[in-house]
Design an enzyme around this catalytic site. Sequence first.
Site, PDB file in Angstrom:
ATOM      1  CE1 TYR A  65      -0.640 -21.713  18.510  1.00  0.00           C
ATOM      2  CE2 TYR A  65       1.361 -22.704  19.318  1.00  0.00           C
ATOM      3  CZ  TYR A  65       0.268 -22.742  18.501  1.00  0.00           C
ATOM      4  OH  TYR A  65       0.079 -23.799  17.662  1.00  0.00           O
ATOM      5  CD  GLU A  72      -7.734 -20.892  18.059  1.00  0.00           C
ATOM      6  OE1 GLU A  72      -7.506 -22.120  17.956  1.00  0.00           O
ATOM      7  OE2 GLU A  72      -6.978 -20.021  17.596  1.00  0.00           O
TER       8      GLU A  72
END
Length: 141
Positions: A65, A72
Amino acid sequence: MKRIYITTCWFFILLQIQNEESVILFLVVWTVTEITRYSFYTFNLLNHLPYFIKWARYNFFIILYPAGVAGELLTIYAALPYVKKTGMYSLRLPNKYNVSFDYYYFLIIVMFSYIPLFPQLYLHMLRQRRKVLHGEVIKES
């Protein structure tokens, strides 16, 4: 939904960022995440869930995560100069809609939105992990 947005809105269109290491990072993370998630769903539907798959589903996210979010954010950051220079997806006044939209600033807002959202989602996953793997009942305050 976010993955569709990231891949279609700028990853495939903006050729300048496709060679960034951050793109490889989030694609590898997304791939491992989806393999783990759908293996979990499949075995669960078959009523034959191996402990390793369950364990992987509730432990891999601890590393994946944050790594995915970093990939990103770094990719969005790498895209910012190109978006600003080209005016990509922006709508300037005057136009027939009488509306202005600057995609460059939208991406900056998206990046800053990770600050309050990431900890909430990550802590939620940690609570789910504790509940599923350790059988603890967590009281929300």
